[in-house]
Enzyme design. Structure first.
Site, PDB file in Angstrom:
ATOM      1  N   GLY A  47       0.858  -1.202   0.000  1.00  0.00           N
ATOM      2  CA  GLY A  47       0.000   0.000   0.000  1.00  0.00           C
ATOM      3  C   GLY A  47       0.884   1.239   0.000  1.00  0.00           C
ATOM      4  O   GLY A  47       0.684   2.176   0.779  1.00  0.00           O
ATOM      5  N   THR A  50       0.125   5.879  -1.880  1.00  0.00           N
ATOM      6  CA  THR A  50      -0.580   7.098  -1.435  1.00  0.00           C
ATOM      7  C   THR A  50      -0.678   7.072   0.099  1.00  0.00           C
ATOM      8  O   THR A  50      -0.325   6.083   0.744  1.00  0.00           O
ATOM      9  CB  THR A  50      -2.026   7.159  -2.006  1.00  0.00           C
ATOM     10  OG1 THR A  50      -2.719   5.973  -1.637  1.00  0.00           O
ATOM     11  CG2 THR A  50      -2.038   7.304  -3.515  1.00  0.00           C
ATOM     12  N   PHE A  52      -0.715   7.069   4.079  1.00  0.00           N
ATOM     13  CA  PHE A  52       0.277   6.707   5.096  1.00  0.00           C
ATOM     14  C   PHE A  52       1.362   5.780   4.549  1.00  0.00           C
ATOM     15  O   PHE A  52       2.501   5.816   4.995  1.00  0.00           O
ATOM     16  CB  PHE A  52      -0.413   6.042   6.294  1.00  0.00           C
ATOM     17  CG  PHE A  52      -1.141   7.018   7.170  1.00  0.00           C
ATOM     18  CD1 PHE A  52      -0.442   7.911   7.968  1.00  0.00           C
ATOM     19  CD2 PHE A  52      -2.525   7.070   7.199  1.00  0.00           C
ATOM     20  CE1 PHE A  52      -1.098   8.831   8.772  1.00  0.00           C
ATOM     21  CE2 PHE A  52      -3.198   7.985   8.005  1.00  0.00           C
ATOM     22  CZ  PHE A  52      -2.485   8.870   8.789  1.00  0.00           C
ATOM     23  N   PHE A  73      -1.902  -0.844  -5.925  1.00  0.00           N
ATOM     24  CA  PHE A  73      -2.841  -1.186  -6.987  1.00  0.00           C
ATOM     25  C   PHE A  73      -3.297   0.108  -7.632  1.00  0.00           C
ATOM     26  O   PHE A  73      -4.200   0.770  -7.126  1.00  0.00           O
ATOM     27  CB  PHE A  73      -4.037  -1.922  -6.365  1.00  0.00           C
ATOM     28  CG  PHE A  73      -4.720  -2.886  -7.297  1.00  0.00           C
ATOM     29  CD1 PHE A  73      -4.259  -3.111  -8.579  1.00  0.00           C
ATOM     30  CD2 PHE A  73      -5.843  -3.587  -6.878  1.00  0.00           C
ATOM     31  CE1 PHE A  73      -4.885  -4.007  -9.425  1.00  0.00           C
ATOM     32  CE2 PHE A  73      -6.485  -4.494  -7.716  1.00  0.00           C
ATOM     33  CZ  PHE A  73      -5.997  -4.701  -8.999  1.00  0.00           C
ATOM     34  N   ASP A 110      -2.860  -6.689  -7.354  1.00  0.00           N
ATOM     35  CA  ASP A 110      -3.691  -6.952  -6.178  1.00  0.00           C
ATOM     36  C   ASP A 110      -2.897  -7.660  -5.065  1.00  0.00           C
ATOM     37  O   ASP A 110      -2.602  -8.857  -5.173  1.00  0.00           O
ATOM     38  CB  ASP A 110      -4.884  -7.814  -6.619  1.00  0.00           C
ATOM     39  CG  ASP A 110      -5.825  -8.101  -5.466  1.00  0.00           C
ATOM     40  OD1 ASP A 110      -5.616  -7.567  -4.357  1.00  0.00           O
ATOM     41  OD2 ASP A 110      -6.781  -8.877  -5.673  1.00  0.00           O
ATOM     42  N   ALA A 111      -2.598  -6.910  -4.021  1.00  0.00           N
ATOM     43  CA  ALA A 111      -1.781  -7.435  -2.916  1.00  0.00           C
ATOM     44  C   ALA A 111      -2.456  -8.599  -2.192  1.00  0.00           C
ATOM     45  O   ALA A 111      -1.795  -9.366  -1.486  1.00  0.00           O
ATOM     46  CB  ALA A 111      -1.484  -6.321  -1.911  1.00  0.00           C
ATOM     47  N   ALA A 139      -5.665   0.117   2.089  1.00  0.00           N
ATOM     48  CA  ALA A 139      -7.043   0.547   2.337  1.00  0.00           C
ATOM     49  C   ALA A 139      -7.796   0.219   1.065  1.00  0.00           C
ATOM     50  O   ALA A 139      -7.498   0.778   0.010  1.00  0.00           O
ATOM     51  CB  ALA A 139      -7.100   2.038   2.629  1.00  0.00           C
ATOM     52  N   TYR A 234     -17.523   4.461  13.136  1.00  0.00           N
ATOM     53  CA  TYR A 234     -16.132   4.054  12.918  1.00  0.00           C
ATOM     54  C   TYR A 234     -15.728   2.965  13.923  1.00  0.00           C
ATOM     55  O   TYR A 234     -15.861   1.783  13.657  1.00  0.00           O
ATOM     56  CB  TYR A 234     -15.146   5.256  12.929  1.00  0.00           C
ATOM     57  CG  TYR A 234     -13.849   4.823  12.297  1.00  0.00           C
ATOM     58  CD1 TYR A 234     -13.565   5.107  10.963  1.00  0.00           C
ATOM     59  CD2 TYR A 234     -12.936   4.010  12.999  1.00  0.00           C
ATOM     60  CE1 TYR A 234     -12.416   4.623  10.355  1.00  0.00           C
ATOM     61  CE2 TYR A 234     -11.803   3.513  12.396  1.00  0.00           C
ATOM     62  CZ  TYR A 234     -11.541   3.826  11.076  1.00  0.00           C
ATOM     63  OH  TYR A 234     -10.415   3.322  10.482  1.00  0.00           O
ATOM     64  N   LEU A 272      -6.930  11.875   8.780  1.00  0.00           N
ATOM     65  CA  LEU A 272      -6.382  12.755   7.750  1.00  0.00           C
ATOM     66  C   LEU A 272      -7.127  12.567   6.445  1.00  0.00           C
ATOM     67  O   LEU A 272      -7.718  11.518   6.210  1.00  0.00           O
ATOM     68  CB  LEU A 272      -4.906  12.419   7.525  1.00  0.00           C
ATOM     69  CG  LEU A 272      -3.961  13.031   8.545  1.00  0.00           C
ATOM     70  CD1 LEU A 272      -2.573  12.461   8.383  1.00  0.00           C
ATOM     71  CD2 LEU A 272      -3.909  14.546   8.396  1.00  0.00           C
TER      72      LEU A 272
HETATM   73  P1  NAI Z   1      -4.938   5.364   0.876  1.00  0.00           P
HETATM   74  O1  NAI Z   1      -6.213   5.162   0.130  1.00  0.00           O
HETATM   75  O2  NAI Z   1      -4.244   6.671   0.723  1.00  0.00           O
HETATM   76  O3  NAI Z   1      -3.852   4.224   0.451  1.00  0.00           O
HETATM   77  C1  NAI Z   1      -4.206   2.904   0.220  1.00  0.00           C
HETATM   78  C2  NAI Z   1      -3.047   2.161  -0.432  1.00  0.00           C
HETATM   79  O4  NAI Z   1      -3.457   0.789  -0.605  1.00  0.00           O
HETATM   80  C3  NAI Z   1      -2.645   2.651  -1.830  1.00  0.00           C
HETATM   81  O5  NAI Z   1      -1.252   2.516  -2.001  1.00  0.00           O
HETATM   82  C4  NAI Z   1      -3.366   1.676  -2.771  1.00  0.00           C
HETATM   83  O6  NAI Z   1      -2.757   1.529  -4.060  1.00  0.00           O
HETATM   84  C5  NAI Z   1      -3.216   0.416  -1.963  1.00  0.00           C
HETATM   85  N1  NAI Z   1      -4.184  -0.629  -2.310  1.00  0.00           N
HETATM   86  C6  NAI Z   1      -5.531  -0.622  -2.199  1.00  0.00           C
HETATM   87  N2  NAI Z   1      -6.044  -1.810  -2.582  1.00  0.00           N
HETATM   88  C7  NAI Z   1      -4.982  -2.588  -2.949  1.00  0.00           C
HETATM   89  C8  NAI Z   1      -4.857  -3.904  -3.423  1.00  0.00           C
HETATM   90  N3  NAI Z   1      -5.893  -4.720  -3.596  1.00  0.00           N
HETATM   91  N4  NAI Z   1      -3.610  -4.361  -3.712  1.00  0.00           N
HETATM   92  C9  NAI Z   1      -2.501  -3.579  -3.563  1.00  0.00           C
HETATM   93  N5  NAI Z   1      -2.585  -2.307  -3.074  1.00  0.00           N
HETATM   94  C10 NAI Z   1      -3.806  -1.837  -2.788  1.00  0.00           C
HETATM   95  O7  NAI Z   1      -5.263   5.004   2.381  1.00  0.00           O
HETATM   96  P2  NAI Z   1      -4.747   5.517   3.808  1.00  0.00           P
HETATM   97  O8  NAI Z   1      -5.751   6.459   4.349  1.00  0.00           O
HETATM   98  O9  NAI Z   1      -3.314   5.905   3.768  1.00  0.00           O
HETATM   99  O10 NAI Z   1      -4.911   4.178   4.660  1.00  0.00           O
HETATM  100  C11 NAI Z   1      -3.864   3.278   4.941  1.00  0.00           C
HETATM  101  C12 NAI Z   1      -4.126   2.648   6.290  1.00  0.00           C
HETATM  102  O11 NAI Z   1      -4.108   3.682   7.294  1.00  0.00           O
HETATM  103  C13 NAI Z   1      -5.497   1.958   6.392  1.00  0.00           C
HETATM  104  O12 NAI Z   1      -5.373   0.802   7.177  1.00  0.00           O
HETATM  105  C14 NAI Z   1      -6.335   2.995   7.133  1.00  0.00           C
HETATM  106  O13 NAI Z   1      -7.415   2.437   7.836  1.00  0.00           O
HETATM  107  C15 NAI Z   1      -5.285   3.555   8.085  1.00  0.00           C
HETATM  108  N6  NAI Z   1      -5.612   4.854   8.697  1.00  0.00           N
HETATM  109  C16 NAI Z   1      -6.084   5.895   7.932  1.00  0.00           C
HETATM  110  C17 NAI Z   1      -6.444   7.089   8.553  1.00  0.00           C
HETATM  111  C18 NAI Z   1      -6.967   8.253   7.770  1.00  0.00           C
HETATM  112  O14 NAI Z   1      -7.526   9.164   8.371  1.00  0.00           O
HETATM  113  N7  NAI Z   1      -6.776   8.293   6.487  1.00  0.00           N
HETATM  114  C19 NAI Z   1      -6.298   7.274  10.018  1.00  0.00           C
HETATM  115  C20 NAI Z   1      -5.685   6.148  10.695  1.00  0.00           C
HETATM  116  C21 NAI Z   1      -5.397   4.975  10.054  1.00  0.00           C
END
Ligand code: NAI
Length: 397
Positions: A47, A50, A52, A73, A110-111, A139, A234, A272
């Site tokens: 992941g 984008t 985190f 992905f 797809d991871a 995510a 949530y 965020l």
């Molecule tokens: P994001 O949407 O910015 O990043 C998701 C990443 O997962 C991307 O790199 C995307 O390409 C990848 N991805 C998605 N499906 C995939 C798949 N099937 N195979 C391979 N890669 C795949 O998400 P974000 O917000 O950075 O979330 C990351 C983690 O942080 C999640 O577990 C989320 O719950 C957690 N988190 C997010 C918060 C927020 O406010 N955004 C707060 C606290 C935790």
């Protein structure tokens, strides 16, 4: 071509290559400005393109000098059609890493699948030998289970009873009431299947089975807790059940790593604006109020400030990892401060379409949202022609 934002609901259909590249450079500059971290040297980020995950890759590489493999992905570009932002981010990341001689390769697919795991394992074996850290930052709304081939869809629903509260359409600034019906047992199971810990532990088991984990290895996944106001949808809703499962998985993974002196952690991060969080009802209104309060306090952070702090102050400070009573790393500490939460909840009661401009920070929300797609980034000339057909150096086109 000239690339402009094209919005549909809470997603943007276009992305700007130079804007995404500038965002990545800004993250790198920030990490470098904070100095070196005595952290991991060979890192797999799942992941990585984008949010985190991208900030984790930037911090590991440019803060700690790590070789990184990123899995994500993303949609590649087609003539006349832009890629998804994570594609451009990853191209920019690899270009910047290559410039300073840092190893960086990426795998797009797809991871959750066996194929992408096998491809990643083969690349680690060939190029890195073993990894000393795995960041798990997926995510996704769906997961095709690799064994059963069932397609699980996650939901964002309350459990037990319906939930109504305020929400904002961040494009128009209109505050309205959203009502969400309670989840079925199937919704809960599906959300756990997508966003819980099973896939994380499958990755670690697969790496371990091939002897690709270094002695003293660490793995970190990201979670969220948040305030009382978002709790029903949530932390006590379907996604919260998945996060409970993810947090419990950290202990199970750690138990299986004792002979390697390895450890799995969950880090609880701040709310965020990312593509994932924009899709959750209620959260955008909370974030726009939170941003205002935290900016006034001087404690506002984005993903890069959060993750730089995770590495520098929580994971690699004085050789001890700082955790709470439940064993979780907390970098949501500034968000969860009592005075911040009290103020946000007072503002929440008052928030309306009429006063949101004054009491919340919708402009910051909107510009953060546009930034995710490479728009509204300082220093980028949006009137200039862009080449949408950007390549990621390590990916065959
Ligand atoms: P994001 O949407 O910015 O990043 C998701 C990443 O997962 C991307 O790199 C995307 O390409 C990848 N991805 C998605 N499906 C995939 C798949 N099937 N195979 C391979 N890669 C795949 O998400 P974000 O917000 O950075 O979330 C990351 C983690 O942080 C999640 O577990 C989320 O719950 C957690 N988190 C997010 C918060 C927020 O406010 N955004 C707060 C606290 C935790």
């Amino acid at each position: 071509m000239i690339i402009e934002p094209r919005m549909r609901g809470f997603i943007c259909l276009t992305a700007h290559p130079e804007g995404c590249a500038q965002n990545v450079k800004n993250q790198i500059d920030y990490v470098e400005s904070k100095g070196k971290i005595d952290g991991p040297k060979k890192v797999l980020v799942i992941g990585a393109s984008t949010g985190f995950g991208l900030s984790s890759r930037v911090t590991a590489a440019f803060g700690s000098g790590a070789s990184t493999i990123g899995v994500f992905f993303e949609k590649p570009p087609q003539p006349g059609k832009t890629a998804s932002p994570g594609w451009y981010n990853s191209a920019a990341f690899e270009n910047e890493a290559n410039k300073v001689g840092l190893y960086a390769k990426s795998i797009n697919g797809d991871a959750f699948s066996k194929e992408i795991k096998a491809e990643t394992l083969a690349l680690i074996k060939k190029d890195l030998g073993r990894v000393d850290q795995v960041i798990y930052s997926l995510a996704s709304p769906v997961r095709k289970h690799p064994d059963t081939e069932v397609l699980h869809r996650s939901t964002l629903k309350p459990i037990g009873r319906s939930y109504s509260n305020k929400t904002v359409d961040f494009h128009t600034g209109i505050v309205s009431t959203v009502s969400i019906e309670p989840a079925t047992d199937e919704d809960i199971e599906n959300t756990i299947a997508v966003m819980g810990g099973e896939d994380w532990s499958m990755w670690i088991e697969a790496l371990r089975a091939e002897d690709l984990l270094a002695e003293g290895f660490t793995t970190i996944a990201y979670s969220y807790i948040g305030p009382a106001v978002t709790e029903p949808v949530y932390r006590k809703g379907t996604i919260g059940r998945a996060k409970d499962n993810l947090e419990a998985t950290a202990f199970k993974i750690s138990e299986n790593l004792t002979d390697l002196h390895g450890k799995a952690y969950v880090s609880v991060n701040k709310a965020l604006v990312t593509q994932a969080s924009s899709a959750i009802p209620v959260i955008p209104l909370y974030i726009s109020l939170l941003y205002k309060v935290m900016k006034e306090n001087g404690t506002h952070e984005g993903t890069i400030e959060q993750i730089q702090r995770l590495y520098a102050d929580r994971l690699y400070k004085n050789g001890t990892v700082l955790v709470d009573k439940k064993g979780r790393i907390r970098i949501d500490d500034l968000e969860m401060q009592d005075d911040v939460q009290e103020e946000v909840s007072t503002l929440w009661e008052k928030a309306s379409t009429e006063n949101l401009a004054a009491i919340g920070d919708l402009p910051q929300y909107k510009s953060d949202f546009l930034n995710l797609f490479g728009f509204a980034v300082d220093g980028v000339d949006y009137g200039k022609e862009s080449d949408e057909m950007v390549r990621i150096p390590s990916i065959e086109s």
